[in-house]
Design a protein around this motif. Sequence first.
Motif, short mmCIF file in Angstrom:
data_model
loop_
_atom_site.label_atom_id
_atom_site.label_comp_id
_atom_site.label_asym_id
_atom_site.label_seq_id
_atom_site.Cartn_x
_atom_site.Cartn_y
_atom_site.Cartn_z
N THR A 96 42.33 53.53 35.22
CA THR A 96 40.92 53.61 34.85
C THR A 96 40.13 52.51 35.53
OG1 THR A 96 41.02 52.13 32.95
CG2 THR A 96 41.64 54.43 32.57
N LEU A 97 38.83 52.55 35.28
CA LEU A 97 37.96 51.52 35.84
C LEU A 97 37.80 50.35 34.90
CD1 LEU A 97 35.12 53.74 37.31
CD2 LEU A 97 36.82 52.45 38.59
N THR A 98 38.50 50.33 33.80
CA THR A 98 38.23 49.30 32.80
C THR A 98 39.45 48.50 32.41
OG1 THR A 98 38.57 50.91 31.04
CG2 THR A 98 36.33 50.62 31.84
N THR A 99 40.57 48.72 33.02
CA THR A 99 41.76 47.94 32.68
C THR A 99 42.24 47.20 33.91
OG1 THR A 99 43.22 49.80 33.17
CG2 THR A 99 42.45 49.57 30.89
N SER A 100 42.77 46.03 33.69
CA SER A 100 43.28 45.22 34.80
C SER A 100 44.31 44.25 34.27
CB SER A 100 42.12 44.45 35.47
OG SER A 100 42.60 43.59 36.45
N ASP A 101 45.32 43.96 35.08
CA ASP A 101 46.36 43.02 34.70
C ASP A 101 46.07 41.61 35.21
OD1 ASP A 101 47.77 45.04 33.45
OD2 ASP A 101 48.81 45.60 35.29
N THR A 102 44.94 41.45 35.95
CA THR A 102 44.62 40.15 36.52
C THR A 102 44.03 39.25 35.45
OG1 THR A 102 44.13 41.21 38.62
CG2 THR A 102 43.33 38.97 38.31
N PRO A 103 44.66 38.10 35.16
CA PRO A 103 44.18 37.24 34.08
C PRO A 103 43.02 36.34 34.48
CG PRO A 103 46.16 36.33 34.99
CD PRO A 103 45.92 37.62 35.73
N ALA A 104 42.82 36.15 35.76
CA ALA A 104 41.81 35.18 36.21
C ALA A 104 40.47 35.87 36.37
CB ALA A 104 42.24 34.56 37.53
N PHE A 105 39.53 35.51 35.51
CA PHE A 105 38.20 36.12 35.55
C PHE A 105 37.14 35.12 36.03
CE2 PHE A 105 40.11 38.02 31.50
CZ PHE A 105 40.84 38.95 32.22
N ARG A 106 37.61 33.94 36.46
CA ARG A 106 36.65 32.90 36.81
C ARG A 106 35.75 33.34 37.96
NH1 ARG A 106 39.14 27.15 37.79
NH2 ARG A 106 39.70 27.60 35.61
N GLY A 107 36.31 34.03 38.97
CA GLY A 107 35.51 34.48 40.11
C GLY A 107 34.41 35.44 39.70
N GLN A 108 34.73 36.34 38.75
CA GLN A 108 33.72 37.28 38.30
C GLN A 108 32.62 36.59 37.52
OE1 GLN A 108 36.30 39.87 36.18
NE2 GLN A 108 37.06 40.91 38.01
N LYS A 109 32.98 35.58 36.73
CA LYS A 109 31.97 34.84 36.00
C LYS A 109 31.05 34.07 36.94
CE LYS A 109 34.83 34.30 31.84
NZ LYS A 109 35.52 33.33 30.95
N ILE A 110 31.65 33.49 37.97
CA ILE A 110 30.83 32.77 38.96
C ILE A 110 29.90 33.74 39.68
CG2 ILE A 110 30.91 31.48 41.12
CD1 ILE A 110 33.51 30.21 40.14
N GLY A 135 29.58 45.35 41.82
CA GLY A 135 30.94 44.88 42.02
C GLY A 135 31.61 44.43 40.74
N VAL A 136 30.91 43.62 39.94
CA VAL A 136 31.49 43.12 38.70
C VAL A 136 31.70 44.26 37.71
CG1 VAL A 136 31.07 41.65 36.69
CG2 VAL A 136 30.57 40.79 38.98
N THR A 137 30.76 45.18 37.63
CA THR A 137 30.89 46.31 36.70
C THR A 137 32.13 47.13 37.02
OG1 THR A 137 28.49 46.43 36.40
CG2 THR A 137 29.78 48.38 35.80
N LEU A 138 32.41 47.31 38.29
CA LEU A 138 33.55 48.14 38.69
C LEU A 138 34.87 47.39 38.63
CD1 LEU A 138 32.02 50.07 41.73
CD2 LEU A 138 32.50 50.97 39.45
N TYR A 139 34.86 46.08 38.83
CA TYR A 139 36.11 45.32 38.93
C TYR A 139 36.46 44.54 37.66
CZ TYR A 139 36.90 46.20 43.88
OH TYR A 139 37.18 46.79 45.09
N ALA A 140 35.46 44.32 36.79
CA ALA A 140 35.73 43.50 35.61
C ALA A 140 36.65 44.23 34.63
CB ALA A 140 34.42 43.13 34.91
N PRO A 141 37.46 43.50 33.89
CA PRO A 141 38.32 44.13 32.88
C PRO A 141 37.49 44.57 31.69
CG PRO A 141 38.47 41.77 32.69
CD PRO A 141 37.61 42.03 33.90
N GLU A 142 38.12 45.29 30.80
CA GLU A 142 37.42 45.74 29.61
C GLU A 142 36.94 44.54 28.81
OE1 GLU A 142 38.15 48.70 25.78
OE2 GLU A 142 39.56 48.61 27.45
N GLY A 143 35.70 44.56 28.42
CA GLY A 143 35.13 43.44 27.68
C GLY A 143 33.69 43.20 28.07
N TYR A 144 33.23 41.98 27.81
CA TYR A 144 31.81 41.69 27.99
C TYR A 144 31.40 41.53 29.45
CZ TYR A 144 33.07 36.81 28.85
OH TYR A 144 33.61 35.67 29.37
N LEU A 145 32.35 41.24 30.36
CA LEU A 145 31.99 40.99 31.75
C LEU A 145 31.40 42.24 32.41
CD1 LEU A 145 34.91 38.76 33.09
CD2 LEU A 145 32.55 38.10 32.60
#
Length: 618
Positions: A3-17, A67-77
């Motif tokens: 899906t477009l909303t799940t990801s196993d990548t734990p590092a979200f710092r780049g998306q927040k920046i 980009g963030v909408t499509l790549y961010a994991p499920e949640g507020y990002l």
Amino acid sequence: MSTLTTSDTPAFRGQKIALAVGYLALAGAVLYAYGAPTTGYEISIYTQGTPIGYWLGFAVAITIAIGVTLYAPEGYLSLAGLALGGGALLSLAGLPILRNYYFYGTGDALTHLGWTKDLFEGVLSAFGLFYPGLHTTSLFMSGVAGVAIPRSMLLVVLAYVLAYIVFVPLCVRSMTSHRGAMLLGGLAAFLLLPINHLGMNYMTPHPITDSVLLSPVVIYFLINYLTSPADVFESRFPIPALTGLFAVVLGASVLYHPQQAANLIILFITISAVQFVYRSVRPDSRIADHKTLYGPTMFLIGSFMLWSVGRGRYEQSVDAVLRELLSFLRGGTGAGGAVASRQNSLTEIGASVVEVFLKLFSVSAIFATLAGLLMLTSLFGRLRDTPDTDALVRYFTVGLVVLFPYSLVFFVGSVSKLFFRNVGFMMVFATILGSIALYRYVSGLSEFVPEVGVRGAIAVVVVMMVALSAIVVFPSPYIYQPNQQVTEGQIQGYEYAFDHQAAGVAMYGLRSGPWRFSHGVEGVEGNPIQQNQRGIAEANLSALAGDSEEDRYVGITDGIRQRESEVYRGLRYSRANISTLDTQPGVHHVQSNGEFDLYFVPGERTVAANATANTTAG
């Protein structure tokens, strides 16, 4: 399934920046636009006046949002990404406000401005308007925000755009359990596909356009009404809260524009018919379990009849449609009169209707195709989604199958613009259903292709579609239409001219004449000016003195000069042709403020009298 909303990548710092950069870029873009207020008429809101800093900030913000909408994991990002993109689109739609335009809309919008002023001054009752929703809301906004009526009307239009951007993804979320589809629906909302510039007018105060932009609100309540348990929101009151809110929304749709309410009636009757058939033939189906739409349908029909029947505007509209339809059936009127007229004009200036249609409808065609594929999938029983999703898609499929041929009735003669209004409404469903279809295909493709690549491709495509849609949100020379800006100088010029024109001397203008500005300045009620009866033919513009029997004024704005020369390329009036007003013998330049010029043109009687006086004096 990927899906477009799940990801196993734990590092979200780049998306927040990235989000932080995006919001800073959006803030900078807004400040750039706000810091560059208009100084006069601009033939294009895209290339004149609006600073390049705004466009760079907008581009950065919308790209990061996608980009963030499509790549961010499920949640507020991912939701923060949608919010960023929504803010960017609102800044685009609100450019006339940010750039301090006095008003926006030189056609119907000026008449609606006049009606709103009439309501404020008490010379017109809300019951005297055929669609008072826009006007009363604008007066409410004016009082709450403490701004002038022209500005309040623009703020209300911006609020309608916000409602559209918010409720499209909410509709998708209510139809399907897949969060990724909702995110794609949010991105699709950024495209503003109902705006087509052929009956659906840009970002101007225009009741039918505003009503269509608000239609996702109606659809959201419709979806939840059909699928919610029978006792949802039940209370000690006789009517459940959801039902009561639904009734308020339906009643408001009639007040905003009865034509749009008529479209909803067709849709509701169709859904009710589908429910009746399924309850009779397949009582064990999910559709048979849904709450029936019979009550809201009767309420909507009753509200429509109570408000519309007996009104002159309603009867005139029905008569016009029937007259054009009968003429078409007899061979006296062709289909698509509005398109044919525009095609002739485009051909004369070296453009083509195909080019304009590709610019206006290329992105719409993609989503219409996606929606069509989803509808076919549902009809053939291959949707493989939740029972509610399948049922809702079937409702809307049958509704659109009925609504489209009904809309074709309007595609005749002089009323053919009404067809494109219905197309705008149908594009709301294309946006919602197309988003669900896109999610299905993206998720399926991710089973065979690396998910990162799929997301990257979708991001590129969405960015391109947003760009193609953003450049046609406002009219511009790109689509061979002038900017609809109304400057304060134009209003002040016309106001002074109307106040000081000599008794019995009418004011004229180019094309359809100054009647729209007369409405916007003086109001509509009690205004004797007639529509399209004070335009000067292009052949007469170079020799006006003595051309008519009576004296007259001719008003020309700087916007008219630019429109005729830069957009219409001298099709009717060249810049040199208009400039002859300053040099023609007998024509007097009596008023100018830099944006509006008024000329006094003596009539045949005055010319003859002056000639006699000169002869006698000699």
